[in-house]
Motif scaffolding. Structure first.
Motif, PDB file in Angstrom:
ATOM      1  N   UNK A 129       2.924  97.688 -66.589  1.00 22.51           N
ATOM      2  CA  UNK A 129       3.347  96.370 -67.066  1.00 22.51           C
ATOM      3  C   UNK A 129       3.606  95.366 -65.942  1.00 22.51           C
ATOM      4  N   UNK A 130       3.086  95.633 -64.763  1.00 21.56           N
ATOM      5  CA  UNK A 130       3.277  94.726 -63.635  1.00 21.56           C
ATOM      6  C   UNK A 130       2.065  93.814 -63.466  1.00 21.56           C
ATOM      7  N   UNK A 131       2.270  92.708 -62.758  1.00 26.74           N
ATOM      8  CA  UNK A 131       1.180  91.790 -62.443  1.00 26.74           C
ATOM      9  C   UNK A 131       0.580  92.126 -61.086  1.00 26.74           C
ATOM     10  N   UNK A 132      -0.721  91.975 -60.975  1.00 31.04           N
ATOM     11  CA  UNK A 132      -1.359  92.234 -59.679  1.00 31.04           C
ATOM     12  C   UNK A 132      -0.847  91.285 -58.596  1.00 31.04           C
ATOM     13  N   UNK A 133      -0.412  90.103 -58.983  1.00 27.19           N
ATOM     14  CA  UNK A 133       0.104  89.132 -58.006  1.00 27.19           C
ATOM     15  C   UNK A 133       1.388  89.608 -57.346  1.00 27.19           C
ATOM     16  N   UNK A 134       2.086  90.565 -57.947  1.00 28.74           N
ATOM     17  CA  UNK A 134       3.338  91.074 -57.365  1.00 28.74           C
ATOM     18  C   UNK A 134       3.090  91.870 -56.076  1.00 28.74           C
TER      19      UNK A 134
ATOM     20  N   UNK B 137       7.076  95.725 -53.828  1.00 26.23           N
ATOM     21  CA  UNK B 137       6.566  94.489 -54.404  1.00 26.23           C
ATOM     22  C   UNK B 137       6.989  93.281 -53.572  1.00 26.23           C
ATOM     23  N   UNK B 138       6.454  92.112 -53.931  1.00 23.72           N
ATOM     24  CA  UNK B 138       6.814  90.870 -53.257  1.00 23.72           C
ATOM     25  C   UNK B 138       8.319  90.622 -53.335  1.00 23.72           C
TER      26      UNK B 138
ATOM     27  N   UNK C 166       7.899  86.451 -60.129  1.00 19.81           N
ATOM     28  CA  UNK C 166       8.287  85.433 -61.104  1.00 19.81           C
ATOM     29  C   UNK C 166       8.018  85.880 -62.539  1.00 19.81           C
ATOM     30  N   UNK C 167       8.600  85.125 -63.456  1.00 16.89           N
ATOM     31  CA  UNK C 167       8.417  85.366 -64.876  1.00 16.89           C
ATOM     32  C   UNK C 167       9.319  86.477 -65.394  1.00 16.89           C
ATOM     33  N   UNK C 168       9.183  86.762 -66.677  1.00 14.23           N
ATOM     34  CA  UNK C 168      10.010  87.786 -67.312  1.00 14.23           C
ATOM     35  C   UNK C 168       9.741  89.145 -66.678  1.00 14.23           C
ATOM     36  N   UNK C 169       8.467  89.464 -66.454  1.00 10.02           N
ATOM     37  CA  UNK C 169       8.132  90.740 -65.821  1.00 10.02           C
ATOM     38  C   UNK C 169       8.710  90.803 -64.418  1.00 10.02           C
ATOM     39  N   UNK C 170       8.624  89.698 -63.711  1.00 11.20           N
ATOM     40  CA  UNK C 170       9.129  89.676 -62.351  1.00 11.20           C
ATOM     41  C   UNK C 170      10.626  89.891 -62.282  1.00 11.20           C
TER      42      UNK C 170
END
Length: 303
Positions: A54-59, A235-236, A240-244
């Motif tokens: 459930x993570x973003x690749x941008x992280x 991670x970074x 950002x966002x809810x996941x972040x």
């Protein structure tokens, strides 16, 4: 095999290459993806990095820039936004991305940069680590046309989603049962198996985490566990966002992400230099010397 580097390079720091983030239009790639590439003219090995549950690749941008700055092209796909217990589709997606590389990747790189797909690595974090191992072990039949040269599990978890086993199951609980046929590195977090609070399970529970993955690896393999850092500490700094925001709440974390992220980037670079560049001095230095950004709980090599 070289065991001493000609230039003193700190693999835990940003490397000598300036890097660029390429964000291709989704219409030209099998899945949305980010490409991190050196800008200096040359031919560079390629590493596919799979994100966690459930993570973003941008992280993974800071980690990816660090690795790329040492002379590697990283392809970091977004495999899904929401996923259940079955990861089979993710294996199919990674296969599609890998098969797309010979035709599609070079067109997106700076004109002076060439991708060397004869040196192709596969890495994954958390659930992405499970997917990477499952693909390497042929747990699902796919039409994979390229051959991977090495495999990296970053705190991999063959774990449970709300008590239900995720599929395809990877771990066999038989020592050295993984017949992968390529070098493997497993990176673990000492706090991954610790609950952040009674309301949430541990993010990398004992029995389905890095320890068992490494136990089932065959030669050659190496293993590093960072003592006081958690499952998401690579991670970074800002996600950002809810996941972040959730990445700071669900898992037991260390005091800050920067040391663990630099460590993960450094050992990945050292491993790539060893098996793509035949220079094992960096891995040996990490094993034997001080100067690492984290304290190690466990180090092991199968040679």
């Amino acid at each position: 095999m070289s065991t001493s580097s000609s230039v003193c390079v700190d693999v835990f720091a940003i490397g000598e290459h300036e890097t660029k983030l390429v964000e291709p239009e989704e219409s030209v790639t099998p899945k949305p993806l980010l490409i991190f590439t050196p800008l200096e003219a040359g031919e560079y090995p390629v590493l596919i990095l799979l994100h966690g549950h459930l993570l973003n690749n941008s992280f993974y941008s800071q980690l990816s820039h660090q690795i790329a700055s040492h002379g590697f092209v990283l392809v970091v796909p977004q495999l899904y936004s929401v996923a259940g217990c079955d990861a089979t589709k993710e294996l199919e997606n990674v296969t599609d991305i890998t098969n797309w590389l010979p035709e599609g990747l070079q067109k997106l790189l700076p004109s002076q940069v060439n991708a060397n797909l004869t040196k192709l690595g596969l890495a994954g974090h958390s659930r992405g680590g499970k997917v990477a191992f499952a693909l390497a072990l042929n747990k699902v039949k796919t039409d994979l046309k390229l051959k991977f040269s090495l495999l990296i599990g970053i705190d991999p978890v063959d774990g449970l989603v709300k008590g239900i086993q995720t599929t395809p199951k990877v771990l066999t609980y038989i020592p050295h049962s993984f017949n992968i046929g390529m070098p493997v590195m497993v990176i673990g977090s000492g706090l991954g198996e610790v609950q952040k609070n009674p309301l949430f399970p541990a993010c990398a529970p004992k029995g389905v985490n890095h320890e068992e993955f490494y136990n089932e690896c065959c030669k050659p393999a190496c293993y590093f566990v960072a003592k006081d850092y958690g499952h998401l500490d690579m991670l970074d700094d800002e996600t950002k966002g809810i996941k972040g925001k959730a990445t700071h709440c669900l898992c037991k974390n260390g005091k800050s992400r920067e040391p663990m992220r630099r460590f993960v980037g450094g050992v990945v670079v050292a491993f790539l230099k060893a098996y793509f560049g035949e220079d094992f001095s960096y891995l040996i230095d990490i094993k034997d010397n001080e100067g690492k950004p984290v304290e190690l709980q466990k180090v092991d090599f199968l040679v």
